[in-house]
Design an enzyme around this catalytic site. Structure first.
Site: not given
Ligand code: DGJ
Length: 691
Positions: A444, A512
């Site tokens: 991430d 997201d």
């Molecule tokens: C952002 C990501 O896009 C989510 O899927 C998740 O992994 C969160 N970060 C976790 O902090």
């Protein structure tokens, strides 16, 4: 792909895959003389004459320039901006030599104590890679060094297609007339960004999804970037693009070679759909590391438990994920350090002993025993102020002297341009992957870069470039050290999706926003540039946290089945009936998977324009269509969905009903889909050609 040099005409002709790209030195400057359908070698010399005669004085100076210059009466924004210590600017092109090695061409020029090389590679997919390198024999300040400039054919009109958006609303396709003047697209965020993607397409305003000539380009860079389009009053268009943002300055050191990222271009005569399919094929075949593998159906625990991650809470999910047919189980954020919320713990990459008293291995073993691969979330470029790492190394973050260190999501960005930071990251990641049976890493990157700099460094703006390159190098090193591990690229959604990062990750996180209604549009935009094989698509619980929309499990599964299917809901709250239904959807997806992940994609309808849309995938004699019905109201069109590229005299069997259909009937009447009157309906149809 052959490359032919004509010494008398001073031209280089790259040709193959139905494409010709001709570079010439007609007036001393390197110029694109042709980029389009293949032409015979014999036609090349006449391109030089036609080019000289065709354009006005002003347009001639800019038209075709392989990098827009800044010497003499050249007034477009330069692709290359330099300043020598005596104040002289620009680059005067003196041809030095060229080299042809297989399908690669390099043409070199000198000016003062600089050597500048233009690089070309034409692929069997019709994609032309271009990049440039500059070698300095003395200090020269650089403020812009684009990878390439492209010149479009001379048309009556120009329309620009590009992808823009925001967090949780990425991949919105915009199509607009290109104004006379200069148009700038880009990111100043230190990452590719949610807000704009470097993919562009240009047509004369008449191309459609299925017909017409469309040119397209994309930049392989995951930091700040800039694409500048220039349309002159006389109707010529050129595009210059590369890494960086305005205001950056760095100095080439004596003997140093600075190489730009690759800027790739292609064209299609089969409309926007043809352009997308060409990108998909190229990225799968020549950029993505494992696109020939079937990507497994994964379960990710994030939306099931958010930060409440523990062995105890994960184990029941393992059992349920395996029961519905998931093949990979990924533990998301919250398993390490004191990371029980986003306030603390980033940087402390050891398991939280209260949450995992026996370490991570028992959970990984349980996942393997259940027949799934085991994956784990990391965010290696970031640190919370409340972490042991930051307390020990406050200088390791990107920052500038006397300036606040901006925290976004309570985190700062580590300065990977410092070799000790990149080495620290490799050491703990390598140990994590060596000491645990981990098969998959979700990497991430949840915030953009601010205050990019390094107090005391000679040349602090280099940190922009060094960070991105160090991330690439780290991923590459990890992949080589752990060849069985697959990596998912994620950036708080899709803030880092581009052909640069796709060389180092196996799939990406699309947004997201997992609401299936919004996903119909998001996936439509994503697919303009990137293949379904790269597109992670979760089904999550409803109502959606983003817009409180409620859609059926079937609709959510069928929308997500158009990419790399994943489950991200709280399975422990699902009823027996829902779990059984999920298992059936996943079983169907596994049958469709080769066609979806490796087939050619045809978009059937634009969700902004019509309520019935679909995505068709074709692989060999198989077709899969995933069709969606978004809210309809009485003045919206509801025409039947017709398949793409089905010959009239072909015959197809519906693999679910056993009925057979003539291609001609499918083309005339549309696919035999049965819709309910409800909004947010969906259907999947699988056809196999029988004659
Ligand atoms: C952002 C990501 O896009 C989510 O899927 C998740 O992994 C969160 N970060 C976790 O902090």
């Amino acid at each position: 792909m052959p490359i032919r040099y004509d010494d008398a005409a001073r031209t280089w002709h790259l040709t193959g895959a139905g494409v010709s790209y001709v570079v010439g030195l007609g007036d001393g400057l390197p110029r694109q003389l042709h980029w389009g359908p293949a032409i015979p070698d014999g036609a090349v010399p006449s391109l030089v004459r036609e080019w000289r005669e065709a354009y006005s004085f002003d347009d001639r100076l800019h038209t075709g320039a392989e990098l827009l210059g800044e010497l003499g009466p050249q007034f477009a924004t330069p692709s290359l901006q330099l300043r020598h210590p005596d104040g002289a600017k620009g680059f005067a092109w003196h041809y030095r030599d060229h080299s042809i090695e297989g399908d690669r061409l390099a043409i070199s020029f000198t000016d003062r104590d600089l050597a500048l090389t233009l690089h070309y590679r034409l692929w069997d997919t019709g994609v032309l890679d271009r990049w440039a390198a500059i070698e300095a024999a003395g200090p020269v300040e650089v403020s812009r060094f684009d990878s390439a400039a492209w010149t479009l054919p001379h048309w009556d009109g120009y329309r620009l297609s590009h992808l823009s958006g925001e967090w949780a609303g990425e991949w919105q396709l915009r199509r607009t007339e290109l104004p006379v003047g200069e148009t700038v697209l880009g990111s100043r965020r230190g990452n590719t960004s949610h807000q704009a993607n470097p993919w562009i397409a240009l047509d004369d305003g008449t191309a459609t999804e299925t017909a017409g000539t469309v040119y397209s380009a994309n930049l392989a860079w995951s930091g700040s970037w800039r694409v500048q389009l220039r349309r002159s009053a006389q109707g010529r268009v050129s595009v210059t693009g590369g890494a960086g943002q305005e205001g950056l300055h760095w100095t080439l050191r004596d003997g140093e070679t600075w190489t730009t990222p690759v800027y790739s271009g292609l064209f299609s005569t089969e409309g926007f759909g043809g352009v997308s399919r060409a990108w998909h094929e190229h990225l799968r075949r020549h950029v993505m590391p494992t696109a020939d593998e079937d990507a497994p159906v994964l379960f990710n625990s994030w939306e099931a438990v958010f930060f409440e991650v523990s062995e105890e809470k994960q184990l029941p999910l393992v059992e349920l994920a395996a029961r519905i047919g998931c093949e990979q189980f990924v533990v998301d954020d919250g398993w390490f350090g004191r990371r029980t919320s986003d306030n603390a713990g980033l940087g402390d990459w050891w398991h939280n002993p209260e949450r995992f008293p026996r370490g991570l291995t028992p959970l990984a073993d349980a996942v393997h025993k259940a027949g799934m691969r085991f994956g784990i979330w990391v965010e290696p470029e970031m640190v919370n102020a409340d972490s042991d790492l930051y307390r020990a190394h406050p200088d390791w973050v990107l920052h500038q002297a006397g300036r606040d260190r901006t925290e976004l999501r309570r985190q700062m960005v580590l300065d990977y341009g410092r070799p000790e930071v990149a080495e620290w990251a490799f050491t703990w990641l390598d140990r994590l992957l060596s000491e645990h049976p981990i098969d998959y890493v979700k990497w991430d990157h949840n915030r953009p870069l601010t205050e990019v700099g390094r107090p005391g460094a000679d040349d602090p703006d280099r940190a922009h470039f060094e960070h991105v390159q160090a991330v690439y190098d780290l991923k590459d090193r990890l992949r080589r050290a752990h060849p069985g591990v697959r990596i998912e690229g994620c950036a708080g959604g899709a803030a880092r999706v581009d052909p640069g990062i796709l060389r180092y990750v196996d799939q990406v996180w699309t947004s997201d926003n997992t609401d299936a209604g919004d996903r119909v549009n998001i996936q439509y935009g994503f697919g303009q540039a990137y293949p379904a094989r790269a597109m992670g698509a979760w089904i999550t619980d409803e109502p959606s946290g983003f817009n409180h929309r409620t859609t059926s499990l079937r609709f959510r599964f069928q929308v997500a089945s158009a990419g790399v299917l994943a489950v991200g809901g709280d399975l422990s709250a699902w009823s027996e009936a829902e779990l059984d239904e999920a298992a059936a959807h996943i079983a169907l997806y596994k049958e469709l998977r080769p066609v979806v992940q490796h087939g050619a994609q045809y978009r059937l309808g634009d969700p902004e324009a019509t309520a019935l849309t679909g995505v068709q995938y074709v692989l060999g004699d198989r077709i899969a269509v995933l069709a969606f019905k978004t809210p309809w109201h009485c003045n919206r069109p509801l025409a039947p969905l017709r398949p793409a590229g089905v010959p009239s005299d072909s015959r197809w069997i519906d693999e679910d009903t056993g009925e057979t259909h003539w291609g001609g009937a499918l083309n005339a009447l549309g696919l035999p889909l049965r819709w309910t009157p409800a909004d947010w309906d969906s259907a999947i149809i699988r056809l196999r050609r029988v004659e």
